[in-house]
Design a protein around this motif. Structure first.
Motif, mmCIF file in Angstrom:
data_model
loop_
_atom_site.group_PDB
_atom_site.id
_atom_site.type_symbol
_atom_site.label_atom_id
_atom_site.label_comp_id
_atom_site.label_asym_id
_atom_site.label_seq_id
_atom_site.Cartn_x
_atom_site.Cartn_y
_atom_site.Cartn_z
ATOM 1 N N TYR A 488 14.334 10.873 -15.292
ATOM 2 C CA TYR A 488 13.187 10.336 -16.022
ATOM 3 C C TYR A 488 12.625 9.085 -15.366
ATOM 4 C CZ TYR A 488 9.994 8.451 -19.303
ATOM 5 O OH TYR A 488 8.838 7.959 -19.836
ATOM 6 N N TYR A 489 13.474 8.151 -14.962
ATOM 7 C CA TYR A 489 12.967 6.888 -14.436
ATOM 8 C C TYR A 489 12.349 7.047 -13.053
ATOM 9 C CZ TYR A 489 14.800 4.488 -18.452
ATOM 10 O OH TYR A 489 15.008 4.080 -19.746
ATOM 11 N N GLU A 490 12.870 7.940 -12.249
ATOM 12 C CA GLU A 490 12.205 8.238 -10.979
ATOM 13 C C GLU A 490 10.868 8.912 -11.243
ATOM 14 O OE1 GLU A 490 12.968 10.491 -6.694
ATOM 15 O OE2 GLU A 490 14.630 10.235 -8.102
ATOM 16 N N SER A 491 10.809 9.753 -12.273
ATOM 17 C CA SER A 491 9.546 10.390 -12.657
ATOM 18 C C SER A 491 8.539 9.329 -13.111
ATOM 19 C CB SER A 491 9.778 11.407 -13.774
ATOM 20 O OG SER A 491 10.613 12.466 -13.333
ATOM 21 N N TYR A 492 9.024 8.352 -13.855
ATOM 22 C CA TYR A 492 8.153 7.269 -14.332
ATOM 23 C C TYR A 492 7.588 6.477 -13.152
ATOM 24 C CZ TYR A 492 6.898 2.834 -16.596
ATOM 25 O OH TYR A 492 6.250 1.716 -17.012
ATOM 26 N N ARG A 493 8.437 6.158 -12.177
ATOM 27 C CA ARG A 493 7.956 5.451 -10.978
ATOM 28 C C ARG A 493 6.959 6.305 -10.215
ATOM 29 N NH1 ARG A 493 13.492 3.823 -10.556
ATOM 30 N NH2 ARG A 493 13.875 5.495 -9.060
ATOM 31 N N LEU A 494 7.228 7.619 -10.162
ATOM 32 C CA LEU A 494 6.330 8.527 -9.451
ATOM 33 C C LEU A 494 4.962 8.573 -10.132
ATOM 34 C CD1 LEU A 494 5.698 10.651 -7.350
ATOM 35 C CD2 LEU A 494 6.881 12.348 -8.750
ATOM 36 N N ARG A 495 4.947 8.620 -11.449
ATOM 37 C CA ARG A 495 3.659 8.628 -12.170
ATOM 38 C C ARG A 495 2.869 7.360 -11.860
ATOM 39 N NH1 ARG A 495 7.085 11.093 -16.462
ATOM 40 N NH2 ARG A 495 6.258 13.217 -16.821
ATOM 41 N N ASN A 496 3.528 6.226 -11.846
ATOM 42 C CA ASN A 496 2.850 4.971 -11.537
ATOM 43 C C ASN A 496 2.370 4.933 -10.093
ATOM 44 O OD1 ASN A 496 3.180 3.857 -14.117
ATOM 45 N ND2 ASN A 496 5.199 3.042 -13.620
ATOM 46 N N ARG A 497 3.173 5.475 -9.211
ATOM 47 C CA ARG A 497 2.799 5.514 -7.797
ATOM 48 C C ARG A 497 1.580 6.398 -7.566
ATOM 49 N NH1 ARG A 497 7.011 7.712 -3.238
ATOM 50 N NH2 ARG A 497 5.671 7.534 -1.391
ATOM 51 N N LEU A 498 1.554 7.545 -8.233
ATOM 52 C CA LEU A 498 0.424 8.455 -8.100
ATOM 53 C C LEU A 498 -0.839 7.851 -8.698
ATOM 54 C CD1 LEU A 498 2.138 11.857 -8.960
ATOM 55 C CD2 LEU A 498 1.346 11.098 -6.724
ATOM 56 N N ALA A 499 -0.696 7.113 -9.796
ATOM 57 C CA ALA A 499 -1.853 6.464 -10.413
ATOM 58 C C ALA A 499 -2.435 5.407 -9.484
ATOM 59 C CB ALA A 499 -1.455 5.841 -11.741
ATOM 60 N N GLU A 500 -1.587 4.797 -8.669
ATOM 61 C CA GLU A 500 -2.040 3.739 -7.773
ATOM 62 C C GLU A 500 -2.560 4.274 -6.448
ATOM 63 O OE1 GLU A 500 -0.186 -0.168 -5.426
ATOM 64 O OE2 GLU A 500 1.024 0.903 -6.900
ATOM 65 N N LYS A 501 -1.851 5.258 -5.869
ATOM 66 C CA LYS A 501 -2.168 5.686 -4.505
ATOM 67 C C LYS A 501 -2.718 7.109 -4.404
ATOM 68 C CE LYS A 501 1.194 2.609 -2.330
ATOM 69 N NZ LYS A 501 2.334 2.510 -1.384
ATOM 70 N N GLY A 502 -2.511 7.930 -5.425
ATOM 71 C CA GLY A 502 -3.014 9.293 -5.389
ATOM 72 C C GLY A 502 -2.017 10.280 -4.793
ATOM 73 N N LYS A 503 -2.245 11.563 -5.075
ATOM 74 C CA LYS A 503 -1.320 12.606 -4.638
ATOM 75 C C LYS A 503 -1.336 12.798 -3.128
ATOM 76 C CE LYS A 503 -1.491 15.356 -8.902
ATOM 77 N NZ LYS A 503 -1.800 16.683 -9.485
ATOM 78 N N GLU A 504 -2.510 12.670 -2.516
ATOM 79 C CA GLU A 504 -2.611 12.938 -1.073
ATOM 80 C C GLU A 504 -1.709 12.006 -0.274
ATOM 81 O OE1 GLU A 504 -5.994 13.099 2.491
ATOM 82 O OE2 GLU A 504 -6.605 12.985 0.381
ATOM 83 N N GLN A 505 -1.740 10.738 -0.583
ATOM 84 C CA GLN A 505 -0.898 9.788 0.142
ATOM 85 C C GLN A 505 0.581 10.043 -0.153
ATOM 86 O OE1 GLN A 505 -2.073 5.710 -0.107
ATOM 87 N NE2 GLN A 505 -0.181 4.932 0.801
ATOM 88 N N PHE A 506 0.876 10.412 -1.406
ATOM 89 C CA PHE A 506 2.260 10.697 -1.766
ATOM 90 C C PHE A 506 2.823 11.835 -0.916
ATOM 91 C CE2 PHE A 506 5.087 13.525 -4.214
ATOM 92 C CZ PHE A 506 6.183 12.700 -4.338
ATOM 93 N N PHE A 507 2.085 12.906 -0.790
ATOM 94 C CA PHE A 507 2.598 14.048 -0.036
ATOM 95 C C PHE A 507 2.562 13.797 1.472
ATOM 96 C CE2 PHE A 507 1.771 16.377 -4.035
ATOM 97 C CZ PHE A 507 3.019 16.951 -4.181
#
Length: 669
Positions: A488-507
């Motif tokens: 859950y907490y890694e998912s929470y960090r991931l949601r915040n990261r995607l909100a900040e940087k977007g999916k394209e940069q994440f992948f």
């Protein structure tokens, strides 16, 4: 070394045996050329500076205001060994203030000593032009100064006195800090008519601990209404407490630490009672009294006691939509979370009433969650505020209602015979979830009974499963897929990261972690908007590596532990992980076309201890050209004591070693 927590009444009768009658090894102004000789100290050969002596004392004296004052004295000497120790020459002295009354700094002296041509040269601080005032808040000011003529090898020392009319502000004392201390001493003398409790923390025992009974003369002058004054002279029994710590190592922040303030050797005081011949008064009070006071205070809970019908214009439709209490609470929680901005995640009180908070749509964490509490009550859902201290703020004590130790407010809601703890101050935080910074032990429900609550990191289990499947395609290239369900907490960090940087940069970053030549295809993240649940990450990939004669291949694909988080050879305080965890990694992989396995990592199964509180499995096989790997790392506890550190460090060393081993493929002849 075990944690020492002493809660002691200062009205002890008689004296406790003294461990030793040691005296302070240095005196202000007495500096000789030999004092400059040490270039390195055995306590820490890498130290940039060393505290030679740090000595403080507090006693209670009568004043001219018809009451009593605290008189605090401090002397400190430091040897600065190199330029990296210059920061210690910047000194800040904090003073408490209330209205027109302020603690008074007196008799400040500060001197820098340098050795020149075999002689000691001293440079004194000009206390008139070299001391600066800084207003920190309504309650605190600072006096700051910097020692003059500081060089590598300088010895600096200072002393001062603080007179305070605020008896509740008996100065705490830190026996330990960021640099080593050869001698740290504190003495406190308390008369029989005032009672304090004090709390000693840390993992060291004092070299000297004395308790001595004595007597002290007091003179109190009270002003009369016509300008005349009356003086009262009397003698009272006292108790003098003295602690000396020797050769105290510095405490450096390491991985998985809440805050060093939780762990340094330190003593804190709390005013508890006034006793005869004074009028008796329980100053500290009780938890139920504190809760009552908070609920009646305009800076906290007064607004919760009102009917608050005006809230209907904000959440009336959400309540009318009906459903179970949980469903209604979820709608209200989401409304607050989506429509209100938290301006500070450090706050215990409100500076505006609930109606203004609702209109402004912003506030600190206390304001946001007290508004949430009021809205739930409007919807006929039983809800109460909960006060706590976050990990970064430090521990609280369940025995004593010390409100100044708390810095955070959440909401407790009773929903269909279940309880949910809510924090609407964070975007994307799920219903019934708290950030792991809140799991810091004791908290307190603010209600009529004020029951204690416990939020411990050991109760959190973060589970993660990663599956990687790789085959040879028709052209002989490796292609595959990855599916991952983080905790859950890694998912929470991931949601915040995607909100900040977007999916394209994440992948894009995920491809680099996977393999230097990886190309990701068909990326997808499921359950991203289901904030109460972990997300699911999946994608396909192709590995476009060159056909070398020998290929070195890490089968963990960036999911392994790359380095040991526990680098220090020893640790003087606990390891405080944010949660327990269980990580499973599964790999099924074809041997690359045209290659064969030359070397395969060996299998390993190791347990942390005999209680099965941790296990690491690394099982790998090669069967008919297919490599299968299962790696599992589980820790069922989040907190470990200092005497368990070496075992934990060795355990993770084996994990890191194994996760960085590679499969060696060589081209078939």
């Amino acid at each position: 070394m075990k944690f020492i927590l002493l809660i002691i009444s200062l009205l002890t009768v008689g004296a406790t045996a003294t461990v030793a009658q040691d005296k302070v090894p240095v005196k202000f102004g007495k500096v000789s050329p030999g004092d400059f000789a040490p270039k390195v100290y055995s306590i820490d050969s890498n130290a940039n500076a060393v505290v030679i002596a740090d000595v403080g004392s507090t006693e209670i004296v009568g004043n001219t205001k018809g009451w009593f004052s605290l008189e605090f004295k401090r002397y400190r000497r430091v040897h600065i060994l190199n330029k990296n120790g210059y920061d210690i020459s910047n000194v800040t002295i904090s003073l408490y203030t209330s209205g027109d009354d302020e603690e008074k700094l007196e008799n400040l002296k500060a001197v820098t000593y340098n050795l020149e041509d075999g002689k000691v040269k001293e440079t004194k601080l000009d206390t008139k032009s070299g001391v600066f005032k800084n207003n920190v808040s309504k309650k605190w000011t600072e006096r700051k100064f910097t020692f003059p003529d500081v060089r590598e090898g300088s010895i600096i020392e200072y002393e001062y006195r603080i007179k305070s009319d605020f008896l509740f502000n008996l100065r705490s004392w830190e026996f330990q800090g960021s640099i080593p201390r050869l001698w740290s001493e504190y003495t406190v003398t308390i008369p029989q008519f005032i009672n304090y409790v004090f709390m000693m923390q840390g993992y060291m025992s004092p070299a000297v601990r004395e308790n001595k009974a004595g007597q002290q003369a007091f003179s109190v002058t009270a002003s009369g209404g016509t300008g005349a004054s009356e003086r009262y002279n009397f003698t009272a029994n006292t108790q003098t407490h003295r602690w000396v710590f020797k050769d105290v190592p510095s405490l450096k922040e390491e991985s998985f630490t809440s805050t060093l303030d939780n762990h340094i050797a330190k003593i804190n005081f709390q005013l508890s009672e006034y006793r005869e011949p004074l009028t008796y008064r329980n100053v500290m009070g009780t938890w139920t009294q504190l809760a009552k006071d908070l609920l009646e205070a305009d800076y906290f809970g007064e607004g919760l006691r009102k009917d608050n019908n005006w809230l209907g214009e904000y959440i009336g439709d959400l309540v009318k939509a009906g459903g179970s209490k949980k469903e209604i609470a979820q709608r209200i929680y989401k409304y607050v979370q989506d429509n209100y901005t938290c301006t500070s995640h450090n706050g215990l009180t409100i500076s505006q009433n609930l109606r203004n908070i609702a209109k402004s749509r912003k506030g600190n964490v206390a304001e946001i969650n007290l508004l949430l509490t009021a809205m739930l009550r409007y919807a006929d859902i039983k809800a109460d505020p909960v006060i706590m201290s976050t990990k970064s703020n430090g521990y609280t004590y369940s025995l004593y209602p010390l409100i100044n130790l708390f810095n955070y407010v959440i909401c407790e809601a009773r929903l269909d015979e279940k309880t949910a703890f809510l924090d609407a101050s964070w975007p994307r935080l799920g219903f019934g979830k708290l950030t792991f910074d809140c799991y810091n032990g004791h908290a307190r429900e603010i209600s009529a009974d004020a029951p204690p609550l416990q939020f411990v990191a050991d109760s959190l289990m973060e589970r993660k499963v990663t599956s990687v499947f790789i085959i040879n395609d028709e052209q002989g290239k490796l292609i595959g897929s990855l599916q991952q369900t983080p905790g859950y907490y890694e998912s929470y960090r991931l949601r915040n990261r995607l909100a900040e940087k977007g999916k394209e940069q994440f992948f894009t970053e995920a491809a680099k972690t996977l393999h230097s030549d990886a190309v990701i295809q068909d990326p997808f993240i499921d359950s991203l908007d289901m904030l109460d649940m972990p997300v699911k990450v999946q994608y396909k990939f192709a590995l476009n590596s060159e056909k070398e004669d020998i290929i070195y291949f890490n089968p963990m694909f960036g999911e392994g532990w790359k380095e040991n988080p526990f680098k220090a050879a020893e640790r003087l305080y606990p390891v405080e992980m944010p949660f327990a965890f269980d990580e499973t990694y599964l790999l099924r992989m074809d041997v690359p076309a045209g290659y064969e396995v030359d070397e395969l990592p060996k299998q390993l199964v190791v347990k942390l201890n005999e209680y099965d509180e941790g296990v690491f499995e690394y099982r790998i096989t090669n069967s008919n050209g297919v490599i299968s790997l299962r790696s599992r790392l589980r820790l069922s506890r989040a907190n470990f004591q200092p005497d368990e550190y070496e075992l934990l460090r060795e355990f993770f060393s084996m994990v890191v070693t194994k996760h960085n081993e590679q499969i060696v493929f060589k081209k078939k002849k």
